[in-house]
Enzyme design. Sequence first.
Site, PDB file in Angstrom:
ATOM      1  N   LYS A 141       0.843  -1.181   0.000  1.00  0.00           N
ATOM      2  CA  LYS A 141       0.000   0.000   0.000  1.00  0.00           C
ATOM      3  C   LYS A 141       0.886   1.241   0.000  1.00  0.00           C
ATOM      4  O   LYS A 141       2.004   1.132   0.511  1.00  0.00           O
ATOM      5  CB  LYS A 141      -0.958   0.039   1.190  1.00  0.00           C
ATOM      6  CG  LYS A 141      -0.413  -0.321   2.567  1.00  0.00           C
ATOM      7  CD  LYS A 141       0.743   0.355   3.226  1.00  0.00           C
ATOM      8  CE  LYS A 141       0.904   1.821   3.336  1.00  0.00           C
ATOM      9  NZ  LYS A 141       2.142   2.219   4.065  1.00  0.00           N
ATOM     10  N   TYR A 239      -4.588   3.795   6.227  1.00  0.00           N
ATOM     11  CA  TYR A 239      -5.135   2.855   7.212  1.00  0.00           C
ATOM     12  C   TYR A 239      -6.389   3.426   7.887  1.00  0.00           C
ATOM     13  O   TYR A 239      -7.308   2.695   8.232  1.00  0.00           O
ATOM     14  CB  TYR A 239      -4.093   2.537   8.296  1.00  0.00           C
ATOM     15  CG  TYR A 239      -2.952   1.695   7.802  1.00  0.00           C
ATOM     16  CD1 TYR A 239      -3.132   0.338   7.539  1.00  0.00           C
ATOM     17  CD2 TYR A 239      -1.699   2.235   7.583  1.00  0.00           C
ATOM     18  CE1 TYR A 239      -2.093  -0.442   7.080  1.00  0.00           C
ATOM     19  CE2 TYR A 239      -0.644   1.467   7.114  1.00  0.00           C
ATOM     20  CZ  TYR A 239      -0.850   0.133   6.867  1.00  0.00           C
ATOM     21  OH  TYR A 239       0.183  -0.645   6.408  1.00  0.00           O
TER      22      TYR A 239
END
Length: 387
Positions: A141, A239
Site C-alpha cells: 500500500k 489505514y
Amino acid sequence: MPPLSRRLFIGKMGLGACGSLFTGINIVDANVSKKSPQLIPTKKLNIALCGLGNYAGMLAEGLASSQYCRLAGIVTGHPEKARQWQKDYSIETNSIYNYENFDSIQHNPSIDLVYVVLPNGMHKEFVIRAAKAGKHVITEKPMATSVKDCLEMIEACNKYNVQLAVGYRLHFEPYHLEIKRLGQEKVFGQVRFIEGSLGYKTYDTNLPPDSKFNRFAPSEWRLCKSKSGGGPLMDLGIYCIQSSRYVLGEEPISVTAQFGTINNSVRFAEVEESISWQLRFPSGAIANGTTSYGFNIDRFFASADDGFFELSPGLSYGPFQGKTSKGDLVFPTINQQATQLDEIGKLILQNKPLPKHITGEEGIKDIRIIEAIYKSASTGKAIQIFQ
Ligand code: NDP
C-alpha cells in the site's frame, strides 16, 4: 436478551473473531482440512520480494514463519544486499534479480508471485512488469500514486491472467476483523462517528541528525513527491480511510479536508507534514481522519447508537488494545505479515480468486479517496465521490 456480563461478552467476542479470521475469506482451516485433505496445498507458494528495504525485512520474517509461502527470490538494486540476503535466506543464485534484468523472471518456474515493496511511485511499473512475466503480484500500500496508474495495473493483471493483491495486513488481523464485524453487524447499533488517526514523529530539530527520533534522512523517498505520491496520507492515512470504510461497510459520498501546519519547511517542501479530513457516508456517518509525520498518534474510535468500540494503539503494528462500552476486546497478537501471506498464499495455491476487499479493486478505491482529500485540501471545497 439480557445484557451480557463483561466476562461472557469478551468470551463471545473472542470466539466470533477467531472464527471470522478463518471463515471470512472462505479458506480451509486445520479442522476442515482433516476432513478434506485434497484441499490442503501440497506445495508452498514461492515469493520474490522486490525492493529490499525496511518493510521487506519484516515480510522476510513473516515468510520465515509462514505455513504456505516461502521466500524464493529477491529483486534489488544493491549487489551487496543480494549477497547478504542470499546467505541469510538460502536464495538460489538464479532467483536473484536487479531492476534491469527483472523481466527475465518470466523464465523462472521457481517463482510464483512477486511482492512489490518499492517506493510508491514504482509500484505501477513493477506490478505491470511482474504481470507481463506471468507472475501473480502483491503490491504494498498505497496501490499506486494515482487512480490512472491503478487502472493500468488492474488492466495488465487481467490481461496476463494473474492475481493482484494489495498488502493490506490489517484485513487479516483479529482486532480489525472484530471492529469490522461490530460495525457492519451493528452490534452497538448504527455507527454514527468514527475517528481514525495514525501518525509518527519523524524529526526533531533540537536533536542531532543521527538521533533515533530523526526517522527519515532528508533524502528519504517519502518526502519526495514523485517517489511517494504524497506525504503521510499515502503512507499512514490510508489505514484510517480503510478502517472507516470496512467498519461501516460503505463508501464515502463526499470529502472535506485541510492541510495541517508545516513545522519543518525544509523536510516538507514537497509533501504535506499533516492533513485532516472528514468523510461523509450514505448512512449519515462521519469519519474524521488525521495523519502526520510531525506527531505520534495511533488510534481508532467508533461511536454508535448503543455504545462505542475503540482500538488504541489501533492502526500500527500493535500490539493493539481494544475496548468497548461493554468491556475489553482481547485477541491474540499475531504476526501480521505471516498471517496476511498465508491467507493469500492458500487461495492462490488452490487457484481460487482472492476476495475483492484485498485486490486492486479495493486499492483503487483508497486512491480515489486520497485524490479527493488532496483536492479538497487544495481547493477548500467539498469533493463528491462514489455517487
Ligand atoms: P524503504 O525505503 O525502507 O525500502 C524501499 C526499497 O526500495 C529500498 O531499500 C530499495 O531496495 C528499493 N528502491 C529502489 N529504488 C529506490 C529509490 N529510488 N529510492 C528508494 N528506494 C528504492 O521503504 P519501506 O520498505 O519502508 O517501504 C516500501 C513500501 O512498503 C512502500 O510502498 C510503503 O508504503 C510500504 N510499507 C508498507 C508497510 C505496511 O505495514 N504494510 C510498512 C512500511 C512500508 P534495494 O536496495 O533492494 O534496491
